[in-house]
Design a protein around this motif. Structure first.
Motif, PDB file in Angstrom:
ATOM      1  N   MET A  12       0.836  -1.205   0.000  1.00 60.67           N
ATOM      2  CA  MET A  12       0.000   0.000   0.000  1.00 60.67           C
ATOM      3  C   MET A  12       0.866   1.247   0.000  1.00 60.67           C
ATOM      4  O   MET A  12       2.016   1.235   0.426  1.00 60.67           O
ATOM      5  CB  MET A  12      -0.893   0.014   1.242  1.00 60.67           C
ATOM      6  CG  MET A  12      -1.934  -1.031   1.263  1.00 60.67           C
ATOM      7  SD  MET A  12      -2.939  -0.828   2.737  1.00 60.67           S
ATOM      8  CE  MET A  12      -3.835  -2.349   2.711  1.00 60.67           C
ATOM      9  N   THR A  13       0.241   2.337  -0.459  1.00 62.23           N
ATOM     10  CA  THR A  13       0.922   3.627  -0.382  1.00 62.23           C
ATOM     11  C   THR A  13       0.904   4.103   1.064  1.00 62.23           C
ATOM     12  O   THR A  13       0.188   3.549   1.909  1.00 62.23           O
ATOM     13  CB  THR A  13       0.220   4.665  -1.273  1.00 62.23           C
ATOM     14  OG1 THR A  13      -1.109   4.859  -0.790  1.00 62.23           O
ATOM     15  CG2 THR A  13       0.177   4.219  -2.728  1.00 62.23           C
ATOM     16  N   GLU A  19      -4.488   5.255   6.469  1.00 61.64           N
ATOM     17  CA  GLU A  19      -5.937   5.042   6.568  1.00 61.64           C
ATOM     18  C   GLU A  19      -6.250   3.799   7.398  1.00 61.64           C
ATOM     19  O   GLU A  19      -7.152   3.813   8.245  1.00 61.64           O
ATOM     20  CB  GLU A  19      -6.522   4.893   5.160  1.00 61.64           C
ATOM     21  CG  GLU A  19      -8.011   4.913   5.083  1.00 61.64           C
ATOM     22  CD  GLU A  19      -8.520   4.861   3.659  1.00 61.64           C
ATOM     23  OE1 GLU A  19      -9.610   4.291   3.462  1.00 61.64           O
ATOM     24  OE2 GLU A  19      -7.840   5.367   2.754  1.00 61.64           O
ATOM     25  N   VAL A  20      -5.501   2.718   7.198  1.00 66.19           N
ATOM     26  CA  VAL A  20      -5.708   1.488   7.965  1.00 66.19           C
ATOM     27  C   VAL A  20      -5.403   1.736   9.438  1.00 66.19           C
ATOM     28  O   VAL A  20      -6.181   1.349  10.327  1.00 66.19           O
ATOM     29  CB  VAL A  20      -4.828   0.337   7.405  1.00 66.19           C
ATOM     30  CG1 VAL A  20      -4.878  -0.876   8.314  1.00 66.19           C
ATOM     31  CG2 VAL A  20      -5.265  -0.031   5.999  1.00 66.19           C
ATOM     32  N   LYS A  21      -4.283   2.404   9.708  1.00 70.36           N
ATOM     33  CA  LYS A  21      -3.910   2.673  11.096  1.00 70.36           C
ATOM     34  C   LYS A  21      -4.912   3.609  11.775  1.00 70.36           C
ATOM     35  O   LYS A  21      -5.198   3.477  12.968  1.00 70.36           O
ATOM     36  CB  LYS A  21      -2.502   3.259  11.144  1.00 70.36           C
ATOM     37  CG  LYS A  21      -1.442   2.237  10.757  1.00 70.36           C
ATOM     38  CD  LYS A  21      -0.061   2.828  10.684  1.00 70.36           C
ATOM     39  CE  LYS A  21       0.921   1.784  10.182  1.00 70.36           C
ATOM     40  NZ  LYS A  21       2.256   2.338   9.940  1.00 70.36           N
ATOM     41  N   ARG A  42     -10.007  -8.171  11.970  1.00 75.41           N
ATOM     42  CA  ARG A  42     -11.283  -7.887  11.301  1.00 75.41           C
ATOM     43  C   ARG A  42     -11.317  -6.455  10.785  1.00 75.41           C
ATOM     44  O   ARG A  42     -11.691  -6.199   9.635  1.00 75.41           O
ATOM     45  CB  ARG A  42     -12.440  -8.134  12.264  1.00 75.41           C
ATOM     46  CG  ARG A  42     -13.815  -7.920  11.642  1.00 75.41           C
ATOM     47  CD  ARG A  42     -14.949  -8.218  12.613  1.00 75.41           C
ATOM     48  NE  ARG A  42     -14.794  -7.612  13.929  1.00 75.41           N
ATOM     49  CZ  ARG A  42     -15.119  -6.343  14.225  1.00 75.41           C
ATOM     50  NH1 ARG A  42     -15.592  -5.556  13.303  1.00 75.41           N
ATOM     51  NH2 ARG A  42     -14.945  -5.892  15.452  1.00 75.41           N
ATOM     52  N   ILE A  43     -10.902  -5.507  11.614  1.00 73.13           N
ATOM     53  CA  ILE A  43     -10.915  -4.098  11.227  1.00 73.13           C
ATOM     54  C   ILE A  43      -9.916  -3.845  10.100  1.00 73.13           C
ATOM     55  O   ILE A  43     -10.199  -3.128   9.138  1.00 73.13           O
ATOM     56  CB  ILE A  43     -10.627  -3.207  12.452  1.00 73.13           C
ATOM     57  CG1 ILE A  43     -11.795  -3.311  13.437  1.00 73.13           C
ATOM     58  CG2 ILE A  43     -10.389  -1.765  12.043  1.00 73.13           C
ATOM     59  CD1 ILE A  43     -11.500  -2.778  14.807  1.00 73.13           C
ATOM     60  N   LYS A  44      -8.751  -4.470  10.205  1.00 72.61           N
ATOM     61  CA  LYS A  44      -7.732  -4.319   9.173  1.00 72.61           C
ATOM     62  C   LYS A  44      -8.230  -4.893   7.848  1.00 72.61           C
ATOM     63  O   LYS A  44      -8.041  -4.282   6.787  1.00 72.61           O
ATOM     64  CB  LYS A  44      -6.448  -5.030   9.606  1.00 72.61           C
ATOM     65  CG  LYS A  44      -5.203  -4.538   8.908  1.00 72.61           C
ATOM     66  CD  LYS A  44      -3.953  -5.290   9.344  1.00 72.61           C
ATOM     67  CE  LYS A  44      -3.614  -5.044  10.781  1.00 72.61           C
ATOM     68  NZ  LYS A  44      -2.331  -5.680  11.177  1.00 72.61           N
ATOM     69  N   ASP A  45      -8.880  -6.050   7.907  1.00 75.72           N
ATOM     70  CA  ASP A  45      -9.424  -6.664   6.689  1.00 75.72           C
ATOM     71  C   ASP A  45     -10.482  -5.778   6.047  1.00 75.72           C
ATOM     72  O   ASP A  45     -10.529  -5.635   4.820  1.00 75.72           O
ATOM     73  CB  ASP A  45     -10.015  -8.038   6.990  1.00 75.72           C
ATOM     74  CG  ASP A  45      -8.957  -9.103   7.208  1.00 75.72           C
ATOM     75  OD1 ASP A  45      -7.796  -8.882   6.822  1.00 75.72           O
ATOM     76  OD2 ASP A  45      -9.314 -10.162   7.769  1.00 75.72           O
TER      77      ASP A  45
END
Length: 90
Positions: A12-13, A19-21, A42-45
């Motif tokens: 990922m960029t 955004e994930v963090k 789950r949240i990361k997915d």
């Protein structure tokens, strides 16, 4: 349509990783406690799936633009008389 392989954080960029963090941080703040491994995964997915969907939409849009550009009408027509040799045969 071919399914995209799942993205990893390394692929990922920087903005996508952020955004994930951010999603993980928001979830942790909403619960008011540390997340379990299952919750983190789950949240990361979910965040990765959203990013993959955005990428797929961009790819689809560019593919459509290329297709439209390829099929636009060309106003230049073939000039048959220009391709005929005017020199008489021997």
């Amino acid at each position: 349509m071919k399914k995209m392989k799942k993205l990893t954080l390394k692929e990922m960029t920087a903005s996508e990783q952020f955004e994930v963090k951010t999603q993980l941080g928001r979830s942790k703040a909403n619960l008011g406690r540390a997340l379990t491994n299952a919750e983190q995964n789950r949240i990361k997915d979910m965040a990765v799936n959203k990013i993959m969907q955005k990428r797929a939409d961009v790819i689809k849009a560019t593919r459509l633009e290329k297709k439209i550009a390829k099929t636009t009408l060309n106003t230049v027509t073939f000039n048959w008389s220009a391709s005929i040799n005017t020199r008489p045969a021997r």
